[in-house]
Design an enzyme around this catalytic site. Structure first.
Site, PDB file in Angstrom:
ATOM      1  N   ASP A 175       8.572  52.168 -19.615  1.00  0.00           N
ATOM      2  CA  ASP A 175       8.854  52.452 -21.023  1.00  0.00           C
ATOM      3  C   ASP A 175       9.323  51.183 -21.742  1.00  0.00           C
ATOM      4  OD1 ASP A 175       9.110  53.934 -23.301  1.00  0.00           O
ATOM      5  OD2 ASP A 175      10.888  55.038 -22.667  1.00  0.00           O
ATOM      6  N   HIS A 206       1.589  46.780 -24.832  1.00  0.00           N
ATOM      7  CA  HIS A 206       0.869  47.431 -23.734  1.00  0.00           C
ATOM      8  C   HIS A 206       0.084  46.410 -22.902  1.00  0.00           C
ATOM      9  CE1 HIS A 206       2.155  51.213 -25.229  1.00  0.00           C
ATOM     10  NE2 HIS A 206       1.379  51.239 -26.287  1.00  0.00           N
ATOM     11  N   LEU A 208      -0.765  48.155  -0.053  1.00  0.00           N
ATOM     12  CA  LEU A 208      -0.012  49.071  -0.913  1.00  0.00           C
ATOM     13  C   LEU A 208      -0.858  50.281  -1.328  1.00  0.00           C
ATOM     14  CD1 LEU A 208       2.693  49.283  -2.666  1.00  0.00           C
ATOM     15  CD2 LEU A 208       1.260  48.499  -4.558  1.00  0.00           C
ATOM     16  N   SER A 217      10.634  62.916 -18.540  1.00  0.00           N
ATOM     17  CA  SER A 217       9.417  63.072 -19.344  1.00  0.00           C
ATOM     18  C   SER A 217       8.205  63.642 -18.588  1.00  0.00           C
ATOM     19  CB  SER A 217       9.045  61.732 -19.983  1.00  0.00           C
ATOM     20  OG  SER A 217      10.096  61.270 -20.789  1.00  0.00           O
TER      21      SER A 217
END
Ligand code: FPP
Length: 238
Positions: A18, A35, A129, A194
């Site tokens: 965020d 972004h 990963l 959220s």
């Protein structure tokens, strides 16, 4: 914190990235620029997470509620995700990362769905990963989709209601087969989850930081892991 032998690395970390908009605003830039920087940080944090010994990393890139943002911002986010998926098809063979997308991708543009499917296929056997990107993801939506699939099997007589254990139910989730997150990180000072992984985060430790996502880095991730090490996880026991 001293890194002695008792120092624990969380196996699965979930991140709510965020603060991209505020980061851009502080620099008098359009939200989109936040972004763009945020997606660079997301890429880098995968390498950092793997370096630190994290096995699973799940990030919230686009929620079922994010469609309500102005159309040009939605388009910018979709373009970034499109570029990420395309670039990762090649990159995943170099960095050995397994990438999967969680969420309902059926609402995404057909070419983006196609890139996602290709990336998931080519990276499926990678052993580095395990990276999950949540796109058009909502936790309540994920639970509802699981319930629909389960109830179809019950209605067909393939499963009886008594057989629905936590394990059976979880096997219908987008994150089926993955351990629940040990640690959830949310940047930029908001203190809520959220609609992100509500079922999976039931016993996770929560780390909130004021750092905006585009400023997040390996040092901040290390701080979150230090915080995690200060927690006493009892899972309802004493
Ligand atoms: C929240 O910041 C962030 C998002 C809604 C999108 C997160 C997406 C990215 C970091 C880019 C895509 C990711 C990849 C892997 C390519 P906000 O816009 O709500 O910030 P604000 O609260 O400051 O306005």
């Amino acid at each position: 914190m001293a890194k002695d032998s008792a120092y624990k690395i969380p196996r699965h970390v979930a991140i709510i990235m965020d603060g991209n908009g505020r980061w851009a605003k502080k620099r008098l830039l359009p939200r989109k620029a936040g972004h763009v920087q945020g997606s660079r940080v997301a890429e880098q944090i995968c390498e950092d997470a793997f370096d630190l010994g994290i096995e699973y990393l799940t990030i919230y890139a686009f929620s079922t509620e994010n469609w309500a943002r102005p159309q040009d911002e939605v388009d910018a986010l979709m373009d970034l995700l499109r570029k990420y998926m395309k670039d990762s098809i090649e990159r995943s063979s170099k960095n050995n990362m397994r990438v999967t997308v969680i969420g309902d991708i059926s609402r995404l543009a057909e070419d983006l769905q196609e890139s996602i499917r290709t990336l998931e296929r080519v990276s499926a056997n990678n052993t580095g990963l395990k990276f999950q990107v949540a796109i058009n993801y909502g936790g309540r939506d994920e639970i509802l989709r699981a319930v629909r699939k389960l109830s179809t099997r019950v209605a067909a007589g393939e499963l009886s209601p008594e057989d629905i254990t936590e394990e059976v139910f979880y096997s219908y989730f987008d994150t089926a087969g993955m351990p629940y997150p040990d640690l959830m990180i949310r940047t930029s000072g908001e203190l809520r989850t959220s609609n992100f992984l509500p079922w999976q985060l039931a016993y996770s430790e929560f780390y909130f930081t004021d750092v905006l996502w585009p400023d997040f880095n390996k040092k901040e991730l290390q701080k979150a892991i230090d915080f995690y090490n200060g927690r006493d996880r009892r899972f309802g026991g004493v």
